[in-house]
Motif scaffolding. Structure first.
Motif, PDB file in Angstrom:
ATOM      1  N   ARG A 400       0.932  -1.038   0.082  1.00 33.81           N
ATOM      2  CA  ARG A 400       0.303  -0.181  -0.511  1.00 33.81           C
ATOM      3  C   ARG A 400       0.782   1.332  -0.320  1.00 33.81           C
ATOM      4  NH1 ARG A 400      -4.942  -1.090   0.597  1.00 33.81           N
ATOM      5  NH2 ARG A 400      -4.724   0.969   1.251  1.00 33.81           N
ATOM      6  N   LYS A 401       2.013   1.622  -0.607  1.00 30.81           N
ATOM      7  CA  LYS A 401       3.157   2.932  -0.894  1.00 30.81           C
ATOM      8  C   LYS A 401       2.580   3.283  -1.890  1.00 30.81           C
ATOM      9  CE  LYS A 401       6.799   4.620   0.050  1.00 30.81           C
ATOM     10  NZ  LYS A 401       6.892   5.294   1.697  1.00 30.81           N
ATOM     11  N   GLN A 402       1.980   4.854  -1.812  1.00 24.40           N
ATOM     12  CA  GLN A 402       1.645   5.253  -2.926  1.00 24.40           C
ATOM     13  C   GLN A 402       2.542   6.463  -2.893  1.00 24.40           C
ATOM     14  OE1 GLN A 402      -1.598   7.741  -1.685  1.00 24.40           O
ATOM     15  NE2 GLN A 402      -1.672   9.487  -2.893  1.00 24.40           N
ATOM     16  N   VAL A 403       2.670   6.186  -4.783  1.00 24.17           N
ATOM     17  CA  VAL A 403       4.119   6.684  -5.972  1.00 24.17           C
ATOM     18  C   VAL A 403       3.547   7.659  -6.235  1.00 24.17           C
ATOM     19  CG1 VAL A 403       5.228   4.827  -4.726  1.00 24.17           C
ATOM     20  CG2 VAL A 403       4.242   4.724  -6.913  1.00 24.17           C
ATOM     21  N   GLU A 404       4.327   8.629  -7.051  1.00 20.35           N
ATOM     22  CA  GLU A 404       3.740   8.874  -8.333  1.00 20.35           C
ATOM     23  C   GLU A 404       4.420   8.663  -9.429  1.00 20.35           C
ATOM     24  OE1 GLU A 404       4.184  14.409  -9.186  1.00 20.35           O
ATOM     25  OE2 GLU A 404       4.528  13.419  -7.798  1.00 20.35           O
ATOM     26  N   VAL A 405       4.115   8.550 -11.109  1.00 18.61           N
ATOM     27  CA  VAL A 405       4.511   8.566 -12.106  1.00 18.61           C
ATOM     28  C   VAL A 405       5.090   9.189 -12.763  1.00 18.61           C
ATOM     29  CG1 VAL A 405       4.638   7.549 -14.884  1.00 18.61           C
ATOM     30  CG2 VAL A 405       2.079   6.303 -12.511  1.00 18.61           C
ATOM     31  N   LEU A 406       6.151   8.937 -12.697  1.00 16.81           N
ATOM     32  CA  LEU A 406       7.523  10.613 -13.085  1.00 16.81           C
ATOM     33  C   LEU A 406       7.325  10.267 -14.838  1.00 16.81           C
ATOM     34  CD1 LEU A 406      10.601  10.276 -10.685  1.00 16.81           C
ATOM     35  CD2 LEU A 406       8.101  12.206 -10.628  1.00 16.81           C
ATOM     36  N   ALA A 407       7.695   9.284 -14.931  1.00 14.73           N
ATOM     37  CA  ALA A 407       8.073   8.942 -16.848  1.00 14.73           C
ATOM     38  C   ALA A 407       7.436   7.879 -17.202  1.00 14.73           C
ATOM     39  CB  ALA A 407       9.600   9.193 -16.953  1.00 14.73           C
ATOM     40  N   ILE A 408       7.441   6.955 -18.588  1.00 13.23           N
ATOM     41  CA  ILE A 408       6.836   5.811 -18.655  1.00 13.23           C
ATOM     42  C   ILE A 408       7.877   6.296 -20.167  1.00 13.23           C
ATOM     43  CG2 ILE A 408       4.839   4.838 -19.520  1.00 13.23           C
ATOM     44  CD1 ILE A 408       2.857   7.028 -18.037  1.00 13.23           C
ATOM     45  N   TYR A 409       8.273   4.939 -20.449  1.00 20.91           N
ATOM     46  CA  TYR A 409       9.052   4.384 -21.990  1.00 20.91           C
ATOM     47  C   TYR A 409       7.992   2.882 -22.294  1.00 20.91           C
ATOM     48  CZ  TYR A 409      12.423   7.670 -19.162  1.00 20.91           C
ATOM     49  OH  TYR A 409      12.560   8.687 -18.458  1.00 20.91           O
ATOM     50  N   ASN A 423       3.478  -2.838 -22.680  1.00 18.69           N
ATOM     51  CA  ASN A 423       4.364  -3.567 -21.949  1.00 18.69           C
ATOM     52  C   ASN A 423       5.284  -2.269 -21.927  1.00 18.69           C
ATOM     53  OD1 ASN A 423       6.490  -5.330 -20.961  1.00 18.69           O
ATOM     54  ND2 ASN A 423       5.419  -6.677 -21.647  1.00 18.69           N
ATOM     55  N   VAL A 424       5.501  -2.164 -20.556  1.00 23.36           N
ATOM     56  CA  VAL A 424       6.596  -0.550 -20.048  1.00 23.36           C
ATOM     57  C   VAL A 424       7.426  -0.317 -19.004  1.00 23.36           C
ATOM     58  CG1 VAL A 424       4.053   0.955 -21.248  1.00 23.36           C
ATOM     59  CG2 VAL A 424       4.456   0.166 -18.796  1.00 23.36           C
ATOM     60  N   ARG A 425       7.949   0.489 -19.091  1.00 26.85           N
ATOM     61  CA  ARG A 425       9.198   0.590 -17.587  1.00 26.85           C
ATOM     62  C   ARG A 425       8.625   2.244 -17.087  1.00 26.85           C
ATOM     63  NH1 ARG A 425      13.890   2.066 -19.488  1.00 26.85           N
ATOM     64  NH2 ARG A 425      13.307   2.323 -21.831  1.00 26.85           N
ATOM     65  N   ILE A 426       7.839   2.157 -15.597  1.00 30.28           N
ATOM     66  CA  ILE A 426       7.379   3.414 -15.133  1.00 30.28           C
ATOM     67  C   ILE A 426       8.319   3.935 -14.088  1.00 30.28           C
ATOM     68  CG2 ILE A 426       5.246   4.090 -13.824  1.00 30.28           C
ATOM     69  CD1 ILE A 426       4.510   2.741 -15.221  1.00 30.28           C
ATOM     70  N   ARG A 427       8.948   5.059 -14.321  1.00 31.67           N
ATOM     71  CA  ARG A 427       9.594   5.777 -13.493  1.00 31.67           C
ATOM     72  C   ARG A 427       8.947   6.033 -12.040  1.00 31.67           C
ATOM     73  NH1 ARG A 427      13.297   8.358 -16.002  1.00 31.67           N
ATOM     74  NH2 ARG A 427      14.953   6.814 -15.442  1.00 31.67           N
ATOM     75  N   LEU A 428       8.923   5.950 -10.627  1.00 30.48           N
ATOM     76  CA  LEU A 428       8.569   6.185  -9.860  1.00 30.48           C
ATOM     77  C   LEU A 428       9.213   7.415  -9.200  1.00 30.48           C
ATOM     78  CD1 LEU A 428       6.857   2.654  -9.145  1.00 30.48           C
ATOM     79  CD2 LEU A 428       5.711   4.377 -10.089  1.00 30.48           C
TER      80      LEU A 428
END
Length: 562
Positions: A400-409, A423-428
């Motif tokens: 239950r860790k709330q995070v923010e999406v910084l970038a999607i690749y 099928n992606v890579r997401i920086r959090l």
């Protein structure tokens, strides 16, 4: 000058006696001491005189009341109030600042709720899509069937690997005496895989056509690396089952102990809905595009695939190819090479596969397959449901860790948003790498995935030599998750023909049985009932390197979400 004493001890005794010889105090005429409660406070004259601050006129029902301080002109400080004095009249207290604080706290809570509500329902109306769908392909099959060679050749034919790089791989492979393996080096990147010619971890590639974007997953064929194959199959939409046409190789992979059967069954269990069977190495000297050999292989494999659950005309396709020469991969076969086949090529078939049924408008669900550090914490995986955009607030379950999406690749290209099937890579942001594990699920704030430690499931025992009783331990593989579980209890036997449950629980299970059991985990895992979310509701049970059972989640019992 007096003479010194004979000893210092004697002089010290005389001096002490003189000091202590004082007159006794007459106690007969002295009055007894009385404490003056009304006396002024003693203030030493040698200390600086500080002005006495006026006390705050705040009264409490439980605390002793203090009288107001006198005016500064008074010479003596205020006297203390004793019990015999009457209490001062009640004064109206000034307005306390508590209501204001409460109002500000309420305003903060309202603002926080508004922020969360905005994060729960992100707006995607301002984002435009190019209209191309992403198709995830996994190459499966027995070891040495040619999966990595075929994957690498497709990457080269679609322009994702340039000619100079391929010549470099060919020269390096020639120096090591493995020239025929150079195409597989596109997918097999580490030295161990290249030296042994065996894929250990599933490789990942990417290419595009005019209609679609494709993610290529190259699964290992050896039975020791089946868990890695399962991790790749959980992200795939379409499976490419590679079969070797060479004499003896197909038979070895298809017989019991070979990986052709197990890979096909596991792909279906992992959620692969469409299977393309490619008969590879058709240009081999012992085959030479023989129609008889092709028909023989199709006739043997087709009944097994139908028993696994693939429908012949809807879910299955067959075509002959040559992964090494590239025949029938991108361009169709010519009549001078194979006069009896006039069907589509592999890429042509992949471009036209139906991709309906994706839950683009559903809640966000993305099982995490891998993680690493790159200017923050980066997670990879396939979005099974919903959409995600840059700047969105999301949850990582089960912690239950709330995070923010910084970038999607997608590969090396940054995109503003992604949807179901990508099928992606997401920086959090706001999470460390050690707080994320494969098998966790990235989901939306409004509808997070369930986390459980106990659930009811329907299983089918595929292969097991001995009987299975309550308390048996194994490894659960569901989506990208691998977790140890134990059978808590055997609930019902299920008739395979009528699908009816028995009234009394069975004492044990054996190979071929179908039953409803309770499975318990030591840690919370992310699962959903199969009827509500298929991809997060199917699983495989493995023990001692073998697939023992396949199953689906029926009911979540002990929920750990809260």
């Amino acid at each position: 000058m007096s003479a010194p004493p004979e000893s210092w001890d004697e002089d010290l005794a005389q001096h002490t006696e003189k000091k202590l010889s004082v007159q006794p105090i007459a106690t007969t005429s002295t009055s007894s001491f009385k404490f003056n409660m009304r006396a002024a406070e003693f203030v030493p004259s040698w200390l600086p005189q500080d002005p006495v601050p006026a006390p705050t006129q705040t009264y409490s029902a439980s605390a002793p009341v203090v009288a107001p301080a006198p005016s500064p002109a008074a010479a003596s400080p205020p006297r203390p109030v004793v019990k015999s004095d009457p209490p001062p009249p009640a004064a109206s207290a000034p307005a306390a600042p508590a209501p204001a604080a409460k109002t500000s706290a309420a305003a903060g809570a309202v603002a926080k709720k508004a922020t969360v509500a905005a994060a729960k329902d992100p707006d995607f109306s301002d984002i435009k899509d190019d209209g191309r769908e992403t198709l995830n392909i996994i190459f499966i099959g027995h070891v040495d069937a040619g999966k990595s060679t075929m994957s690498g050749h497709i990457m080269y034919l679609t322009g994702m690997v340039d000619k100079r790089t391929m010549e470099k791989y060919q020269n390096e492979a020639r120096e090591e005496g493995k020239e025929s393996w150079y195409l597989s080096w596109v997918m097999d990147l580490n030295d161990e895989e290249r030296s042994k010619g065996k894929t250990v971890e599933y490789g990942r590639g990417y290419f595009e056509t005019e209609k679609r974007r494709f993610t290529v997953l190259d699964a290992p064929g050896h039975k020791l690396y089946v868990p890695s194959m399962l991790g790749g199959a959980a992200q795939a939409d379409v499976g490419v089952l590679v079969l070797s046409a060479r004499r003896g190789e197909f038979e070895t992979g298809f017989e019991r102990g070979g990986q052709t059967r197990e890979h096909a069954m596991l792909a279906r269990t992992a959620g692969v809905k469409h299977l393309i069977c490619v008969v590879n190495k058709m240009d081999e000297p012992t085959v030479m595009w023989s129609k008889e050999r092709y028909d023989e292989i199709v006739a043997k494999i087709n009944p097994f695939l139908k028993n696994v659950g693939f429908k012949e005309k809807k879910d299955l396709d067959y075509l002959p190819v040559s992964g090494f020469s590239g025949a029938n991969l991108k361009e169709r076969l010519t009549k001078d090479v194979c006069p009896w086949y006039d069907g589509p090529s592999l890429l042509e078939l992949l471009d036209n596969i139906d991709l309906s049924g994706r839950k683009v408008e559903g809640p966000l669900m993305m099982p995490i397959s891998d993680k690493f550090k790159d200017m923050g914490t980066v997670v990879t995986g396939k979005i099974e449901s919903g959409r995600v955009k840059k700047g969105q607030q999301v949850l990582i379950m089960p912690n239950r860790k709330q995070v923010e999406v910084l970038a999607i690749y997608i590969e090396d290209q940054e995109i503003p948003h992604a949807k179901s099937g990508d099928n992606v890579r997401i920086r959090l942001k706001n999470v460390e790498e050690e707080d994320v594990m494969p098998g966790f699920v990235l989901c939306g704030l409004s509808n997070p995935v369930h986390t459980v430690t106990s659930f009811d499931a329907e299983i089918v025992i595929v292969e097991h030599k001995s009987i299975i009783c309550a308390g048996w331990n194994c490894v659960l593989h569901a989506h990208t998750l691998a977790e140890e579980v134990s059978i808590g209890s055997l609930l019902h036997m299920v008739d395979k023909k009528t699908n009816k449950r028995s009234r009394h629980p069975p004492k044990f299970l054996k190979q071929g049985d179908k039953a409803v059991v309770q499975l318990d985990t030591s840690q919370a895992v992310c699962l959903e009932p199969f009827k509500e979310f298929e991809q997060l509701g199917r699983f495989t049970l493995r023990d001692e390197g073998k697939t023992v059972a396949i199953g689906k989640v029926l009911k979540l019992k002990e929920t750990a979400t809260q």
